[in-house]
Enzyme design. Structure first.
Site, PDB file in Angstrom:
ATOM      1  CE  LYS A  51      -4.463  -1.157   0.227  1.00  0.00           C
ATOM      2  NZ  LYS A  51      -5.497  -0.587  -0.659  1.00  0.00           N
ATOM      3  CB  SER A 305      -0.661  -8.192  -0.929  1.00  0.00           C
ATOM      4  OG  SER A 305      -1.622  -8.835  -0.111  1.00  0.00           O
TER       5      SER A 305
END
Length: 504
Positions: A51, A305
């Site tokens: 992110k 992720s």
């Protein structure tokens, strides 16, 4: 058009704060599923999540005047940390609106980066509405977690790195999906240069907004979503991300909680790193897709992720991982309530590794036993249930029963007023085949087992709690048995927890 994103991605600025994450082979997983599985290690970013890329690329493109007015974001997790770190690097004010229910560990991680935290409501929707209002009132810039071209382009740099790190043929790339920013960004870059590579999104079965939206041709708004994979718990995908995914994504595959837990274990076994549930989604999806398609020898990339895992989730993950890999089965068996029946049942189980055993006397006629077993495949369970039935024992496969797995396994027991002369003992059994049978064979056949609980904890010994009905006249013989068996033991008959919840 999607091609417009190629230039955005090539000119994205992410490396002031982000690293070029490694692309590593997962040797054990590759060997097990018969395909070459590569992990894109975004869990190794400074905030343990991809992110950071999108947040920084959005913020670094702002003017100095905009930065001086500050930024605001709504997030309960990884996006919040990405914005906070970006603001720290760019020396600007950041307000992060988080739900009042956010774990303290996540709030602290954001404040350590110098951001201001505002706690509002119980859901992302509450936070989003408040953050947008704050941005309007104070002239701040709202940094969207996924539905923004600069955020999408920042995430797309992962695709750029992938093709540089692996110029050889790729068959498929598996990408976790929440709002769709990561999926859209990587797809935009890969499809522009290597259109033959399949782009496959992966979502939880209980948070499948992108899957349904692509299937129906318009963005759906889910009434509720599961929050086990909180990093992708999004009720509606982005407008821009949906447009791109409609054009570029080949498939979206769904996986359940057990599969995510199994994927966390897979990655741990290969890397000794622990992913968060959303971080392991792509690995679970790669496994499910390979099994569904029956492919062998393919090169599959899965984006790991994120690794912002709450420590208190690890026990649940460990328990569910074996289910997700179909390496453990749970069965319920009814046996006659008479001395020797428990031993006879264990003999029918044979040399199978028992992972859990729950039993408590309930009536004078029959006993219900809750058993976990290590298996190689599901057909073993069918064969065992048929074998038990042939011996007159009714058995039920509970491996896919969520209530049994989450709750009943911890509630087996209770008081048994009919049980007399019960001794409660805690043992440490050696964790090897035959340890239980050695214990049962050494017992007097007239002693009835009235309670039994065991759960495999991965140690070299097993913790076992046993209730045995031993008449007063047999206490000396029972002491000889305990000495003969040689297992460490403790008498818990006076334990207050036993007296309160199990004792007569």
């Amino acid at each position: 058009m999607a091609n417009d994103y190629l230039q955005r991605i090539l000119t994205a600025r992410v490396y002031d704060v982000a690293i070029e994450s490694p692309l590593e082979i997962a040797p054990n997983l590759s060997r097990r599923i018969g395909n070459n599985v590569l992990l894109k290690r975004e869990d190794m970013q400074p905030v343990f999540s991809f992110k950071l890329r999108g947040a920084y690329n959005k913020m670094v493109k702002l003017s100095r005047a905009e930065l001086d007015r500050g930024v605001v974001a709504a997030s309960a997790g990884n996006h919040a940390q990405g914005v906070a770190m970006s603001a720290q690097a760019l020396k600007c004010r950041a307000i992060i609106v988080m739900p009042a229910t956010a774990p303290r560990i996540k709030v602290d991680a954001v404040t350590r980066r110098g951001a201001e935290v505002v706690l509002v409501g119980d859901s992302y929707s509450d936070c989003y509405a408040h953050a947008v209002k704050l941005a309007e009132e104070q002239g701040m810039t709202f940094v969207h977690p996924y539905d923004d071209p600069e955020v999408i382009a920042g995430q797309g740099t992962i695709g750029m790195e992938l093709l540089m790190q692996h110029p050889d043929p790729l068959d498929a790339i598996f990408i976790p999906v929440g709002g769709g920013g990561l999926l859209a960004g990587v797809a935009a870059y890969i499809k522009a240069l290597r259109p033959e590579v399949k782009i496959i999104g992966v979502e939880p079965t209980d948070a499948n907004a992108m899957y349904l939206s692509l299937k129906l041709g318009n963005r759906v708004n889910l009434p509720q979503v599961g929050i086990f994979a909180d990093g992708v718990a999004v009720k509606q995908v982005g407008e821009e991300t949906f447009r791109l995914c409609q054009e570029l994504v080949d498939d979206v595959i769904l996986v359940d909680t057990d599969a995510m837990c199994a994927a966390i274990k897979d990655v741990f076994e290969d890397t000794r790193s622990i992913l968060e549930p959303a971080g392991a989604l792509a690995i679970a999806g790669a496994k499910a897709w390979a099994a569904r398609e029956g492919v062998q020898g393919k090169t599959l990339v899965a984006i790991a992720s994120g690794a912002n895992m709450n420590f208190d989730r690890l026990r649940y993950v460990a328990e569910q991982a074996e289910m997700g890999e179909q390496r453990e089965a749970i069965i319920a068996v009814t046996i006659p309530e008479q001395p020797g029946s428990f031993k006879a049942f264990c003999e029918l189980l044979g040399a199978r590794n028992i992972t859990e055993f729950n039993y408590r006397y309930s009536s004078a006629e029959a006993a219900h036993v809750f058993v976990g077993l290590s298996i190689q495949n599901r057909s073993e369970v069918v064969d065992l249930i048929e074998k038990l039935a042939a011996a007159g024992l009714a058995a039920l496969d509970l491996s896919d029963n969520e209530v049994a797995k989450l709750h009943i396994r911890h509630l087996v027991g209770g008081r048994a007023p009919q049980v007399t002369h019960e001794r409660l003992l805690r043992f440490e059994f050696p964790e090897r085949p035959g340890a239980l049978m050695a214990f049962l064979n050494g017992m007097n056949v007239g002693w009835n087992i009235s309670l039994f609980h065991y759960r495999n904890h991965g140690a070299d010994y097993g913790r076992v709690l046993v209730g045995i009905q031993v008449p007063d006249s047999d206490q000396a013989q029972f002491a000889e048995f305990l000495q003969m068996i040689g297992y460490p033991w403790w008498d818990e008959s006076s334990n207050p927890a036993y007296q309160l919840f199990l004792g007569d």
